[in-house]
Design a protein around this motif. Sequence first.
Motif, PDB file in Angstrom:
ATOM      1  N   LEU A 291       0.812  -1.221   0.000  1.00 31.70           N
ATOM      2  CA  LEU A 291       0.000   0.000   0.000  1.00 31.70           C
ATOM      3  C   LEU A 291       0.845   1.269   0.000  1.00 31.70           C
ATOM      4  N   SER A 292       2.166   1.149  -0.110  1.00 32.30           N
ATOM      5  CA  SER A 292       3.048   2.319  -0.215  1.00 32.30           C
ATOM      6  C   SER A 292       3.399   2.510  -1.691  1.00 32.30           C
ATOM      7  N   ARG A 293       2.661   3.398  -2.367  1.00 33.05           N
ATOM      8  CA  ARG A 293       2.835   3.526  -3.822  1.00 33.05           C
ATOM      9  C   ARG A 293       2.048   4.725  -4.343  1.00 33.05           C
ATOM     10  N   PHE A 294       2.143   4.945  -5.654  1.00 34.07           N
ATOM     11  CA  PHE A 294       1.309   5.936  -6.337  1.00 34.07           C
ATOM     12  C   PHE A 294      -0.059   5.334  -6.620  1.00 34.07           C
ATOM     13  N   TRP A 295      -1.089   6.207  -6.547  1.00 32.80           N
ATOM     14  CA  TRP A 295      -2.449   5.798  -6.868  1.00 32.80           C
ATOM     15  C   TRP A 295      -3.108   6.880  -7.726  1.00 32.80           C
TER      16      TRP A 295
ATOM     17  N   TYR B  72       4.592   1.000   7.907  1.00 32.32           N
ATOM     18  CA  TYR B  72       4.385   0.663   9.309  1.00 32.32           C
ATOM     19  C   TYR B  72       2.929   0.266   9.532  1.00 32.32           C
ATOM     20  N   PRO B  73       2.680  -0.733  10.380  1.00 35.04           N
ATOM     21  CA  PRO B  73       1.300  -1.206  10.587  1.00 35.04           C
ATOM     22  C   PRO B  73       0.330  -0.115  11.018  1.00 35.04           C
ATOM     23  N   HIS B  74       0.765   0.804  11.898  1.00 34.86           N
ATOM     24  CA  HIS B  74      -0.161   1.831  12.364  1.00 34.86           C
ATOM     25  C   HIS B  74      -0.508   2.826  11.260  1.00 34.86           C
ATOM     26  N   HIS B  75       0.430   3.088  10.361  1.00 32.21           N
ATOM     27  CA  HIS B  75       0.119   3.976   9.238  1.00 32.21           C
ATOM     28  C   HIS B  75      -0.817   3.280   8.244  1.00 32.21           C
ATOM     29  N   ARG B  76      -0.609   1.984   8.021  1.00 29.21           N
ATOM     30  CA  ARG B  76      -1.506   1.245   7.128  1.00 29.21           C
ATOM     31  C   ARG B  76      -2.930   1.247   7.683  1.00 29.21           C
ATOM     32  N   ALA B  77      -3.061   1.017   8.984  1.00 28.31           N
ATOM     33  CA  ALA B  77      -4.393   0.978   9.600  1.00 28.31           C
ATOM     34  C   ALA B  77      -5.101   2.322   9.484  1.00 28.31           C
ATOM     35  N   ARG B  78      -4.359   3.407   9.659  1.00 31.42           N
ATOM     36  CA  ARG B  78      -4.977   4.728   9.572  1.00 31.42           C
ATOM     37  C   ARG B  78      -5.381   5.077   8.145  1.00 31.42           C
ATOM     38  N   LEU B  79      -4.576   4.658   7.179  1.00 34.56           N
ATOM     39  CA  LEU B  79      -4.933   4.879   5.778  1.00 34.56           C
ATOM     40  C   LEU B  79      -6.232   4.161   5.441  1.00 34.56           C
ATOM     41  N   LEU B  80      -6.316   2.908   5.822  1.00 33.99           N
ATOM     42  CA  LEU B  80      -7.517   2.121   5.526  1.00 33.99           C
ATOM     43  C   LEU B  80      -8.736   2.688   6.236  1.00 33.99           C
ATOM     44  N   ALA B  81      -8.544   3.153   7.476  1.00 34.80           N
ATOM     45  CA  ALA B  81      -9.662   3.730   8.214  1.00 34.80           C
ATOM     46  C   ALA B  81     -10.160   5.009   7.546  1.00 34.80           C
TER      47      ALA B  81
ATOM     48  N   LEU C  30     -10.044   5.760   4.426  1.00 36.18           N
ATOM     49  CA  LEU C  30     -10.725   5.438   3.168  1.00 36.18           C
ATOM     50  C   LEU C  30     -11.939   4.556   3.377  1.00 36.18           C
ATOM     51  N   GLY C  31     -12.019   3.918   4.557  1.00 35.50           N
ATOM     52  CA  GLY C  31     -13.144   3.045   4.843  1.00 35.50           C
ATOM     53  C   GLY C  31     -13.168   1.794   4.002  1.00 35.50           C
ATOM     54  N   VAL C  32     -11.978   1.200   3.773  1.00 37.51           N
ATOM     55  CA  VAL C  32     -11.886   0.013   2.915  1.00 37.51           C
ATOM     56  C   VAL C  32     -11.083  -1.076   3.620  1.00 37.51           C
ATOM     57  N   PRO C  33     -11.206  -2.321   3.173  1.00 40.10           N
ATOM     58  CA  PRO C  33     -10.404  -3.407   3.726  1.00 40.10           C
ATOM     59  C   PRO C  33      -8.972  -3.349   3.201  1.00 40.10           C
ATOM     60  N   ASP C  34      -8.107  -4.186   3.785  1.00 39.50           N
ATOM     61  CA  ASP C  34      -6.678  -4.189   3.458  1.00 39.50           C
ATOM     62  C   ASP C  34      -6.439  -4.968   2.163  1.00 39.50           C
TER      63      ASP C  34
ATOM     64  N   PRO D  81      -5.278  -3.994  -2.010  1.00 40.35           N
ATOM     65  CA  PRO D  81      -4.904  -2.931  -2.956  1.00 40.35           C
ATOM     66  C   PRO D  81      -6.023  -2.537  -3.908  1.00 40.35           C
ATOM     67  N   GLU D  82      -6.804  -3.518  -4.362  1.00 34.95           N
ATOM     68  CA  GLU D  82      -7.862  -3.178  -5.317  1.00 34.95           C
ATOM     69  C   GLU D  82      -8.951  -2.338  -4.658  1.00 34.95           C
ATOM     70  N   ALA D  83      -9.179  -2.559  -3.369  1.00 34.11           N
ATOM     71  CA  ALA D  83     -10.184  -1.758  -2.651  1.00 34.11           C
ATOM     72  C   ALA D  83      -9.690  -0.330  -2.464  1.00 34.11           C
ATOM     73  N   VAL D  84      -8.403  -0.181  -2.150  1.00 32.83           N
ATOM     74  CA  VAL D  84      -7.820   1.152  -2.012  1.00 32.83           C
ATOM     75  C   VAL D  84      -7.874   1.880  -3.348  1.00 32.83           C
ATOM     76  N   ALA D  85      -7.518   1.193  -4.419  1.00 36.75           N
ATOM     77  CA  ALA D  85      -7.522   1.812  -5.751  1.00 36.75           C
ATOM     78  C   ALA D  85      -8.910   2.295  -6.123  1.00 36.75           C
ATOM     79  N   ALA D  86      -9.916   1.481  -5.850  1.00 33.75           N
ATOM     80  CA  ALA D  86     -11.283   1.869  -6.196  1.00 33.75           C
ATOM     81  C   ALA D  86     -11.742   3.083  -5.400  1.00 33.75           C
ATOM     82  N   ALA D  87     -11.403   3.121  -4.119  1.00 33.43           N
ATOM     83  CA  ALA D  87     -11.804   4.251  -3.280  1.00 33.43           C
ATOM     84  C   ALA D  87     -11.120   5.537  -3.720  1.00 33.43           C
ATOM     85  N   LEU D  88      -9.847   5.461  -4.032  1.00 36.33           N
ATOM     86  CA  LEU D  88      -9.102   6.659  -4.414  1.00 36.33           C
ATOM     87  C   LEU D  88      -9.514   7.163  -5.792  1.00 36.33           C
TER      88      LEU D  88
END
Length: 461
Positions: A97-101, A114-123, A125-129, A131-138
Amino acid sequence: MMDIAHVWSALGGDPALLAHVSAVERPGALRARLPVREAARACVGACALAAAELGARRAGLAGVPAVRVDDGAVAAAFVSERHLRVGGRAPVAFAPLSRFWRTADGWVRTHANYPHHRARLLAALGVPDRPEAVAAALAERSAPETEEAVHAAGGLAVALRTPEEWAAHEQGAAVRGLPLVERGRLDSAPARVCPRADRDPLLPAAGLRVLDLTRVVAGPVATRTLALLGADVLRVDAPWLPELPDQHADTGFGKRSARLDLATGRDAFEELLATADAVVTGYRPGALDRFGLAPEALAGRRPGVVVAQLSAWGARGPWGGRRGFDSLVQVATGIAAAEGSVRRPGALPAQALDHGTGYLLAAGVLRALTEQVDEGGSRVVRVALARTAGWLLEGAAGAGTGTEGSSGGRESAAPVDVRLAERDSPLGTLRYAPSPVSFAGGPDDWARPPGPWGADPARWG
């Protein structure tokens, strides 16, 4: 702008000493549109000259030892994490999840190693962990909206900007007004008498104690360099913020590593501070002040101390208190746009902001120690990744020219031939890039390999 003379001037160094520096140019090193190779050489060369100057002063030498900066060694050190092998294993790179989107209107870059940064990013965006869910939200959000929403959740995401957009940004203007290396005197404490430095090899920082309160790359690179030069470096981390193991191995050479809660372990910390010569911090500006770790407070309890502070965005401006990493600073300041294409942002060939700023910070500490010999006074040194980024962009017009100005003689050489070292360690057999900080009679390797994170007691050796 991109030469050793410019950096040496920013450090307050005597320009006459530049005659002691020579450079080996290797045009194949750190290829980029921006003058990364020249900037890297300048940072390392100025750091090596600061070390040679302090070493000569403490050892009673008649002159400053010759400094030789080799582009090949510098390039290898600037990508040291890629050369590292631990028991034959390559290190873990950026997390998924550390990349360009892509966003609805452009691009963002996230940092979720870092796990805490990943958790905050997902929170945010309101998506599960996934990559495809993050991409769709962004893809449904704008880049500025994403930047602010993730920041509000304590995560890390930065919108892509051009250099011109960053220059017009309030934080860009605030950082542009900063010196490359900010230096100051905090009080009139008398000069501390240091023992004569070792001469075989010449160790400029021998006998000096450095409290290392840094994480990730830039700060640990600075303290790794001070350890190479003979300093007793103790890295102190909060028990609940573990470091990435491979990252710690890469930057942990020469140091010991301890865990200490500053809220409950104040007596232990004050015992460390009582005999520390330098305190190096890499947390957000003001984050450590509540523990009495502001420069003025430290100098009040330990007169004559050198306080060196690293930040991502600088201590001023609306982003002064924000978290940041090299990859994100590249995106915000316009470097990713300059190195990319119309279809996709790019990146520097190394985490050059981290490494370059780390050598600037180490050089600032060394120069402050030299000035204390004559003038005394507690000192403060500040550097910022965003200011180093601005300096690199300012030198873009000279990219690829390899001009050294008054840095001394130059040699031409074949493209990069990487020289790596190998040694046993508590972590296993290590293959690694040696330090590029080199001067006549100086050390060519660290006195000790890295050990496990947090495995040492919180006391001086």
